[in-house]
Design a protein around this motif. Structure first.
Motif, PDB file in Angstrom:
ATOM      1  N   SER A   1       4.372  16.299  -5.006  1.00 52.51           N
ATOM      2  CA  SER A   1       5.326  15.895  -6.046  1.00 52.51           C
ATOM      3  C   SER A   1       6.206  14.733  -5.585  1.00 52.51           C
ATOM      4  O   SER A   1       6.562  13.867  -6.388  1.00 52.51           O
ATOM      5  CB  SER A   1       6.185  17.082  -6.472  1.00 52.51           C
ATOM      6  N   THR A   2       6.538  14.678  -4.310  1.00 47.08           N
ATOM      7  CA  THR A   2       7.340  13.574  -3.789  1.00 47.08           C
ATOM      8  C   THR A   2       6.550  12.264  -3.868  1.00 47.08           C
ATOM      9  O   THR A   2       7.106  11.217  -4.198  1.00 47.08           O
ATOM     10  CB  THR A   2       7.778  13.852  -2.334  1.00 47.08           C
ATOM     11  N   CYS A   3       5.269  12.329  -3.568  1.00 48.26           N
ATOM     12  CA  CYS A   3       4.411  11.135  -3.667  1.00 48.26           C
ATOM     13  C   CYS A   3       4.343  10.653  -5.109  1.00 48.26           C
ATOM     14  O   CYS A   3       4.386   9.449  -5.370  1.00 48.26           O
ATOM     15  CB  CYS A   3       3.004  11.444  -3.148  1.00 48.26           C
ATOM     16  N   LYS A   4       4.248  11.589  -6.038  1.00 51.48           N
ATOM     17  CA  LYS A   4       4.192  11.233  -7.459  1.00 51.48           C
ATOM     18  C   LYS A   4       5.497  10.569  -7.892  1.00 51.48           C
ATOM     19  O   LYS A   4       5.489   9.574  -8.625  1.00 51.48           O
ATOM     20  CB  LYS A   4       3.912  12.495  -8.292  1.00 51.48           C
ATOM     21  N   ARG A   5       6.635  11.095  -7.423  1.00 52.48           N
ATOM     22  CA  ARG A   5       7.939  10.489  -7.734  1.00 52.48           C
ATOM     23  C   ARG A   5       8.012   9.076  -7.169  1.00 52.48           C
ATOM     24  O   ARG A   5       8.514   8.164  -7.828  1.00 52.48           O
ATOM     25  CB  ARG A   5       9.095  11.344  -7.187  1.00 52.48           C
ATOM     26  N   ALA A   6       7.514   8.881  -5.952  1.00 47.93           N
ATOM     27  CA  ALA A   6       7.518   7.552  -5.333  1.00 47.93           C
ATOM     28  C   ALA A   6       6.640   6.591  -6.129  1.00 47.93           C
ATOM     29  O   ALA A   6       7.028   5.444  -6.374  1.00 47.93           O
ATOM     30  CB  ALA A   6       7.027   7.641  -3.888  1.00 47.93           C
ATOM     31  N   GLU A   7       5.482   7.058  -6.558  1.00 49.94           N
ATOM     32  CA  GLU A   7       4.569   6.227  -7.341  1.00 49.94           C
ATOM     33  C   GLU A   7       5.227   5.833  -8.672  1.00 49.94           C
ATOM     34  O   GLU A   7       5.194   4.658  -9.063  1.00 49.94           O
ATOM     35  CB  GLU A   7       3.268   6.992  -7.590  1.00 49.94           C
ATOM     36  N   ASP A   8       5.836   6.795  -9.354  1.00 51.55           N
ATOM     37  CA  ASP A   8       6.520   6.521 -10.622  1.00 51.55           C
ATOM     38  C   ASP A   8       7.681   5.547 -10.412  1.00 51.55           C
ATOM     39  O   ASP A   8       7.907   4.648 -11.224  1.00 51.55           O
ATOM     40  CB  ASP A   8       7.033   7.814 -11.256  1.00 51.55           C
ATOM     41  N   PHE A   9       8.409   5.718  -9.309  1.00 53.14           N
ATOM     42  CA  PHE A   9       9.529   4.839  -8.972  1.00 53.14           C
ATOM     43  C   PHE A   9       9.047   3.398  -8.808  1.00 53.14           C
ATOM     44  O   PHE A   9       9.635   2.469  -9.366  1.00 53.14           O
ATOM     45  CB  PHE A   9      10.205   5.342  -7.688  1.00 53.14           C
TER      46      PHE A   9
ATOM     47  N   LYS B   1       6.330   1.975  -9.937  1.00 55.82           N
ATOM     48  CA  LYS B   1       5.889   1.445 -11.231  1.00 55.82           C
ATOM     49  C   LYS B   1       7.092   1.045 -12.083  1.00 55.82           C
ATOM     50  O   LYS B   1       7.084  -0.023 -12.707  1.00 55.82           O
ATOM     51  CB  LYS B   1       5.029   2.478 -11.957  1.00 55.82           C
ATOM     52  N   ALA B   2       8.135   1.878 -12.093  1.00 57.48           N
ATOM     53  CA  ALA B   2       9.348   1.583 -12.873  1.00 57.48           C
ATOM     54  C   ALA B   2      10.055   0.336 -12.349  1.00 57.48           C
ATOM     55  O   ALA B   2      10.691  -0.394 -13.113  1.00 57.48           O
ATOM     56  CB  ALA B   2      10.297   2.787 -12.842  1.00 57.48           C
ATOM     57  N   GLN B   3       9.919   0.069 -11.048  1.00 60.39           N
ATOM     58  CA  GLN B   3      10.542  -1.105 -10.435  1.00 60.39           C
ATOM     59  C   GLN B   3       9.668  -2.349 -10.588  1.00 60.39           C
ATOM     60  O   GLN B   3      10.052  -3.446 -10.181  1.00 60.39           O
ATOM     61  CB  GLN B   3      10.825  -0.856  -8.946  1.00 60.39           C
ATOM     62  N   GLY B   4       8.482  -2.181 -11.141  1.00 62.56           N
ATOM     63  CA  GLY B   4       7.575  -3.312 -11.327  1.00 62.56           C
ATOM     64  C   GLY B   4       6.928  -3.793 -10.040  1.00 62.56           C
ATOM     65  O   GLY B   4       6.549  -4.956  -9.922  1.00 62.56           O
ATOM     66  N   VAL B   5       6.805  -2.895  -9.068  1.00 65.61           N
ATOM     67  CA  VAL B   5       6.220  -3.254  -7.775  1.00 65.61           C
ATOM     68  C   VAL B   5       4.727  -2.936  -7.800  1.00 65.61           C
ATOM     69  O   VAL B   5       4.325  -1.805  -8.076  1.00 65.61           O
ATOM     70  CB  VAL B   5       6.903  -2.468  -6.627  1.00 65.61           C
ATOM     71  N   SER B   6       3.913  -3.933  -7.514  1.00 68.19           N
ATOM     72  CA  SER B   6       2.467  -3.705  -7.478  1.00 68.19           C
ATOM     73  C   SER B   6       2.083  -3.122  -6.116  1.00 68.19           C
ATOM     74  O   SER B   6       2.689  -3.441  -5.092  1.00 68.19           O
ATOM     75  CB  SER B   6       1.707  -5.001  -7.738  1.00 68.19           C
ATOM     76  N   PHE B   7       1.099  -2.254  -6.134  1.00 69.73           N
ATOM     77  CA  PHE B   7       0.640  -1.624  -4.897  1.00 69.73           C
ATOM     78  C   PHE B   7      -0.759  -1.075  -5.094  1.00 69.73           C
ATOM     79  O   PHE B   7      -1.207  -0.849  -6.208  1.00 69.73           O
ATOM     80  CB  PHE B   7       1.590  -0.502  -4.462  1.00 69.73           C
ATOM     81  N   GLN B   8      -1.399  -0.874  -3.970  1.00 71.99           N
ATOM     82  CA  GLN B   8      -2.699  -0.213  -3.946  1.00 71.99           C
ATOM     83  C   GLN B   8      -2.444   1.187  -3.416  1.00 71.99           C
ATOM     84  O   GLN B   8      -1.730   1.362  -2.423  1.00 71.99           O
ATOM     85  CB  GLN B   8      -3.652  -0.973  -3.034  1.00 71.99           C
ATOM     86  N   LYS B   9      -3.002   2.181  -4.066  1.00 69.80           N
ATOM     87  CA  LYS B   9      -2.804   3.566  -3.626  1.00 69.80           C
ATOM     88  C   LYS B   9      -3.941   3.965  -2.690  1.00 69.80           C
ATOM     89  O   LYS B   9      -5.113   3.680  -2.955  1.00 69.80           O
ATOM     90  CB  LYS B   9      -2.775   4.474  -4.848  1.00 69.80           C
TER      91      LYS B   9
ATOM     92  N   VAL C   1       0.844  -1.194   0.000  1.00 70.98           N
ATOM     93  CA  VAL C   1       0.000   0.000   0.000  1.00 70.98           C
ATOM     94  C   VAL C   1       0.878   1.241   0.000  1.00 70.98           C
ATOM     95  O   VAL C   1       1.805   1.365   0.810  1.00 70.98           O
ATOM     96  CB  VAL C   1      -0.929   0.024   1.239  1.00 70.98           C
ATOM     97  N   LEU C   2       0.575   2.160  -0.919  1.00 68.28           N
ATOM     98  CA  LEU C   2       1.228   3.462  -0.963  1.00 68.28           C
ATOM     99  C   LEU C   2       0.220   4.488  -0.461  1.00 68.28           C
ATOM    100  O   LEU C   2      -0.815   4.711  -1.096  1.00 68.28           O
ATOM    101  CB  LEU C   2       1.670   3.808  -2.394  1.00 68.28           C
ATOM    102  N   ILE C   3       0.519   5.061   0.697  1.00 71.33           N
ATOM    103  CA  ILE C   3      -0.336   6.097   1.264  1.00 71.33           C
ATOM    104  C   ILE C   3       0.256   7.424   0.799  1.00 71.33           C
ATOM    105  O   ILE C   3       1.396   7.752   1.129  1.00 71.33           O
ATOM    106  CB  ILE C   3      -0.377   6.015   2.807  1.00 71.33           C
ATOM    107  N   ALA C   4      -0.530   8.155  -0.003  1.00 69.22           N
ATOM    108  CA  ALA C   4       0.022   9.331  -0.669  1.00 69.22           C
ATOM    109  C   ALA C   4      -1.036  10.417  -0.832  1.00 69.22           C
ATOM    110  O   ALA C   4      -2.222  10.204  -0.587  1.00 69.22           O
ATOM    111  CB  ALA C   4       0.559   8.916  -2.035  1.00 69.22           C
ATOM    112  N   TYR C   5      -0.563  11.576  -1.278  1.00 67.92           N
ATOM    113  CA  TYR C   5      -1.417  12.728  -1.559  1.00 67.92           C
ATOM    114  C   TYR C   5      -1.190  13.095  -3.022  1.00 67.92           C
ATOM    115  O   TYR C   5      -0.051  13.308  -3.445  1.00 67.92           O
ATOM    116  CB  TYR C   5      -1.035  13.879  -0.627  1.00 67.92           C
ATOM    117  N   ASP C   6      -2.258  13.146  -3.800  1.00 68.72           N
ATOM    118  CA  ASP C   6      -2.146  13.359  -5.247  1.00 68.72           C
ATOM    119  C   ASP C   6      -1.430  14.653  -5.630  1.00 68.72           C
ATOM    120  O   ASP C   6      -0.778  14.713  -6.662  1.00 68.72           O
ATOM    121  CB  ASP C   6      -3.528  13.339  -5.909  1.00 68.72           C
ATOM    122  N   ARG C   7      -1.538  15.683  -4.823  1.00 70.93           N
ATOM    123  CA  ARG C   7      -0.928  16.965  -5.162  1.00 70.93           C
ATOM    124  C   ARG C   7       0.501  17.098  -4.643  1.00 70.93           C
ATOM    125  O   ARG C   7       1.094  18.164  -4.720  1.00 70.93           O
ATOM    126  CB  ARG C   7      -1.804  18.100  -4.646  1.00 70.93           C
TER     127      ARG C   7
END
Length: 120
Positions: free
Chosen positions: A11-19, A21-29, A3-9
């Protein structure tokens, strides 16, 4: 499930989410503003992470500053701090990534790579 607990607005959360995905790690946001962690969840995350409770506070956030928490936290018990964190997602440091038994708070690419068992 990871689980990725994040805030859509955030930028650090967005970088973590992109990271992730690039690593092929599945998660629920999980949106932190709408589904803020409960005091019990904060307590469990802190215990699993081994981090001091202060690391769970968004110390650069407007709410943290407006509430003057820098001066108030030292006089509060851990239970009171956990309860306070559970009142508003904007007080909580983000992103938080729940990965197996690990809990990562804030996005630091090298730290996350190591937690995922990848070489740095």
């Amino acid at each position: 499930m990871n689980v990725l607990i994040a805030y859509d607005r955030c930028s650090t959360c967005k970088r973590a989410e992109d990271f992730l995905k690039a690593q092929g790690v599945s998660f629920q946001k999980r949106p932190i503003k709408e589904e803020n962690p409960t005091a019990k969840e904060i307590h469990e995350m802190r215990e699993r992470s081994g981090l001091p409770l202060k690391r769970f506070f968004n110390t650069s956030g407007l709410l943290y500053k407006s509430m003057n928490l820098k001066d108030k936290l030292p006089d509060m018990s851990e239970e009171e701090q956990e309860q306070l964190l559970s009142t508003d997602g904007m007080l909580v440091k983000r992103p938080i990534f729940l990965y197996g038994e690990k809990v990562l708070v804030g996005f630091k690419e090298k730290e996350w790579l190591l937690a995922l068992g990848k070489s740095v």
